[in-house]
Design a protein around this motif. Structure first.
Motif, mmCIF file in Angstrom:
data_model
loop_
_atom_site.group_PDB
_atom_site.id
_atom_site.type_symbol
_atom_site.label_atom_id
_atom_site.label_comp_id
_atom_site.label_asym_id
_atom_site.label_seq_id
_atom_site.Cartn_x
_atom_site.Cartn_y
_atom_site.Cartn_z
ATOM 1 N N GLU A 111 41.370 36.755 43.897
ATOM 2 C CA GLU A 111 40.954 35.546 44.625
ATOM 3 C C GLU A 111 40.742 35.883 46.091
ATOM 4 O O GLU A 111 39.797 35.430 46.729
ATOM 5 C CB GLU A 111 42.028 34.459 44.520
ATOM 6 C CG GLU A 111 42.150 33.872 43.132
ATOM 7 C CD GLU A 111 43.274 32.851 43.026
ATOM 8 O OE1 GLU A 111 44.085 32.746 43.970
ATOM 9 O OE2 GLU A 111 43.334 32.162 41.998
ATOM 10 N N GLY A 114 37.584 37.335 46.867
ATOM 11 C CA GLY A 114 36.464 36.405 46.745
ATOM 12 C C GLY A 114 35.592 36.660 45.527
ATOM 13 O O GLY A 114 34.392 36.417 45.550
ATOM 14 N N ILE A 116 34.025 36.151 41.716
ATOM 15 C CA ILE A 116 33.742 34.964 40.898
ATOM 16 C C ILE A 116 34.638 34.987 39.662
ATOM 17 O O ILE A 116 35.172 36.020 39.285
ATOM 18 C CB ILE A 116 32.250 34.882 40.477
ATOM 19 C CG1 ILE A 116 31.824 36.181 39.776
ATOM 20 C CG2 ILE A 116 31.359 34.591 41.662
ATOM 21 C CD1 ILE A 116 30.580 36.027 38.962
ATOM 22 N N ARG A 117 34.780 33.808 39.028
ATOM 23 C CA ARG A 117 35.757 33.640 37.969
ATOM 24 C C ARG A 117 35.513 34.573 36.780
ATOM 25 O O ARG A 117 36.445 35.115 36.197
ATOM 26 C CB ARG A 117 35.738 32.184 37.513
ATOM 27 C CG ARG A 117 36.994 31.786 36.840
ATOM 28 C CD ARG A 117 37.215 30.319 36.833
ATOM 29 N NE ARG A 117 38.410 30.067 36.039
ATOM 30 C CZ ARG A 117 38.397 29.963 34.726
ATOM 31 N NH1 ARG A 117 37.253 30.047 34.069
ATOM 32 N NH2 ARG A 117 39.516 29.765 34.069
ATOM 33 N N GLU B 224 35.335 34.666 51.939
ATOM 34 C CA GLU B 224 35.572 33.371 51.298
ATOM 35 C C GLU B 224 36.411 33.580 50.041
ATOM 36 O O GLU B 224 36.052 34.330 49.153
ATOM 37 C CB GLU B 224 34.220 32.761 50.942
ATOM 38 C CG GLU B 224 34.253 31.332 50.454
ATOM 39 C CD GLU B 224 34.714 30.357 51.532
ATOM 40 O OE1 GLU B 224 35.464 29.435 51.170
ATOM 41 O OE2 GLU B 224 34.319 30.529 52.706
ATOM 42 N N THR B 226 38.185 32.762 46.440
ATOM 43 C CA THR B 226 37.841 31.976 45.262
ATOM 44 C C THR B 226 39.133 31.634 44.528
ATOM 45 O O THR B 226 40.191 32.094 44.906
ATOM 46 C CB THR B 226 36.925 32.790 44.336
ATOM 47 O OG1 THR B 226 37.482 34.089 44.189
ATOM 48 C CG2 THR B 226 35.543 32.898 44.909
ATOM 49 N N SER B 227 39.029 30.818 43.491
ATOM 50 C CA SER B 227 40.266 30.556 42.755
ATOM 51 C C SER B 227 40.064 30.690 41.264
ATOM 52 O O SER B 227 39.012 30.372 40.724
ATOM 53 C CB SER B 227 40.842 29.192 43.121
ATOM 54 O OG SER B 227 40.016 28.199 42.599
ATOM 55 N N GLN B 230 40.677 26.309 37.743
ATOM 56 C CA GLN B 230 39.634 25.382 38.166
ATOM 57 C C GLN B 230 40.139 23.952 38.108
ATOM 58 O O GLN B 230 40.748 23.552 37.117
ATOM 59 C CB GLN B 230 38.421 25.529 37.243
ATOM 60 C CG GLN B 230 37.676 26.813 37.494
ATOM 61 C CD GLN B 230 36.590 27.022 36.480
ATOM 62 O OE1 GLN B 230 36.806 26.852 35.286
ATOM 63 N NE2 GLN B 230 35.422 27.394 36.946
#
Lengths: 265, 258
Positions: A111, A114, A116-117, B224, B226-227, B230
């Protein structure tokens, strides 16, 4: 992969140098083991490689440390963390506590990068598979055994795909079976990844190490093949390092020189 | 490893679990404000409304477990307010053979506070037990809360059990060297003083190590973030927020008028 030139370091508030004139070169894919007594500077050296020195720890540093062609002093510590992964002694302080499952714990570093999932999921799947801990994927990282916790820490570092992995005595807080688990993982990684391992456990060196670095009082006193170091009774004794029983026995029977010669032939 | 006794999320597949954390947070804030506006009787009605909610959330009795921690507070509240309430007028009961009087106003006042506490406690727990801490922080981050603050909130929940464990180890170590922790309360408190030194030093050391571990995982990276988890904000979240606010305002205003 790692180049260290004339490195000296002194912690602020102390009089003696913790590292003195260190010169070291480590190639890609090597598994170098650093041994030494308490206070020999091995942890300090590890901190220099992953950039905690000079970015995080106060002190006076001179000389150069280069990882993957980049000087650690020139870039931010968060950028170094993409190159050098670090596993410390105590698994409990390394679990971030950010997630409630192993999976989320591993995701923490990703995370921060940065990602993406989808990419996170892929990487988590592959490290869980590599370290064979898919079973505990949805468990609470604070509810599993010490050995498993340390493997989760290892997994979360590996998921960030560092070029170099530094392990600072990762088994000292674990019971023998936990330590065994961690070393098994390292065997799997050997050759695929540049690894620097600091350890007190002499019995695994021969199997694991491609080179052994012996440190004492802030200096490197010997760099050699595992067998050379392990059979050198006087070297180990002189630097207050635990001497394996076999070495002691061979020394007392005056066999170790013969063996060394045999091995050289 | 002992988990936090009080605060822990319980995974269930329920409507309330699936709501956006912000929806639940808004509802919780509404309930807390209401608890302050309403009188004791209405607060008890509000308290009773937790029953259907806890049923929907599939938590059943877990929501009520923390009440036992409140009982001691209630006992103190009732006895002190009953005896020493400053605006006392009407005696309710005189304890036989003594001059001790329990005052009606004091008891009413204590009841008011207790009812408020009760409501806030159960709804607070419904919120904590049904909201994944990571989701809450993610949701708050979307509202521009700094990442580091989010981390502090979350990790604290995990650090508490680790400190508990440390305390146990230190107590055992000191007991084995003859520390006596029996006797009256002052004696016992005094016996625990030597514990603070090692605990404090140990915690600082651990904090340093944890910071290093965090830095090694790019905690302070500029990019930035992310997680992995969700959280979605659905239409029903919006509807529930609007409904809760409208109902709360109406109830609040009505009880203000009457």
């Amino acid at each position: 992969m790692i180049t260290i030139k004339n490195l000296n370091f002194k912690y602020s508030g102390t009089n003696n140098y913790a590292l003195r004139n260190i010169n070291l070169e480590i190639k890609e894919g090597e598994l170098a083991v650093i041994i030494g007594s308490i206070g020999s500077g091995k942890s300090t050296l590890a901190k220099c490689i992953n950039g905690l020195i000079p970015h995080f720890v106060n002190g006076i540093m001179s000389g150069e440390v280069e990882v993957a062609g980049i000087k650690t002093a020139d870039i931010d510590i968060s950028d170094i963390s993409k190159i050098v992964g670090m596993v410390l002694e105590n698994p409990l302080t390394q679990l971030t506590g950010y997630g409630t499952t192993v999976e989320e714990e591993i995701a923490f570093g990703l995370e921060n990068l940065g990602l993406i999932r989808e990419e996170m999921k892929n990487r988590i799947n592959s490290v869980l598979k590599l370290l064979d801990i898919e079973k505990i994927r949805y468990k609470d990282p604070f509810d599993i055994s010490g050995g498993q916790q340390q493997r989760v820490v290892l997994a979360s570092v590996l998921a960030m795909k560092p070029k170099i992995l530094v392990l600072d005595d990762p088994t000292s807080q674990l019971d023998p079976s936990g330590a065994e688990e961690v070393f098994e993982e390292l065997k799997k990684l050997k050759g695929k990844q540049t690894i620097i391992l600091i350890t007190q456990k002499m019995n695994i060196i021969r199997e694991l190490a491609s080179r052994v670095i012996v440190m004492s009082k802030g200096k490197i006193v010997k760099i050699g093949k595992p067998i050379e170091v392990l059979l050198d009774y006087k070297l180990l004794k002189r630097n207050n390092i635990e001497v394996p029983a076999e070495t002691e026995l061979l020394y007392k029977m005056n066999y170790n020189k013969k063996i060394m010669e045999m091995l050289k032939v | 490893m002992p988990r936090t006794i009080l605060i822990s999320y319980i995974e269930r597949d329920s409507l309330i679990h699936k709501l956006n954390p912000l929806t639940k947070l808004t509802a919780l804030i509404c309930v807390i404000i209401l608890a302050f506006i309403l009188g004791p009787v209405n607060n008890l009605i509000l308290f009773a409304l937790i029953l259907p909610l806890s049923y929907i959330s599939k938590l059943t009795w877990d929501v009520f477990k923390p009440i036992r921690y409140l009982l001691i507070i209630f006992a103190i509240l009732f006895s002190i307010q009953g005896l020493f309430y400053p605006f006392r007028l009407t005696p309710l009961y005189t304890i036989p053979f003594t001059n001790i009087i329990i005052w009606k106003e004091g008891i009413i006042y204590a009841a008011e506070i207790s009812a408020r506490l009760l409501v806030m406690m159960v709804y607070g727990f419904l919120f904590v037990l049904t909201t994944h801490p990571g989701d809450l922080v993610n949701a708050l981050r979307k509202l521009k809360m700094p990442y580091k603050v989010g981390y502090i909130v979350l990790s604290t929940l995990h650090v508490i059990p680790s400190i508990q464990m440390q305390v146990e180890t230190i107590i055992d170590a000191q007991k084995s060297r003859g520390l006596d922790v029996s006797g009256n309360i002052i004696k016992r408190l005094r016996a625990y003083v030597p514990l603070l030194g090692p605990l404090f030093i140990g915690s600082v050391q651990q904090a340093v190590e944890r910071t290093m571990a965090l830095e090694a995982r790019a905690f302070s990276a500029d990019c930035e973030k992310t997680s992995f988890r969700q959280t979605v904000f659905r239409k029903r979240d919006r509807n529930i927020i609007i409904a809760t606010v409208i109902i709360s305002v109406t109830v609040g205003v009505l009880s203000w008028i009457y």
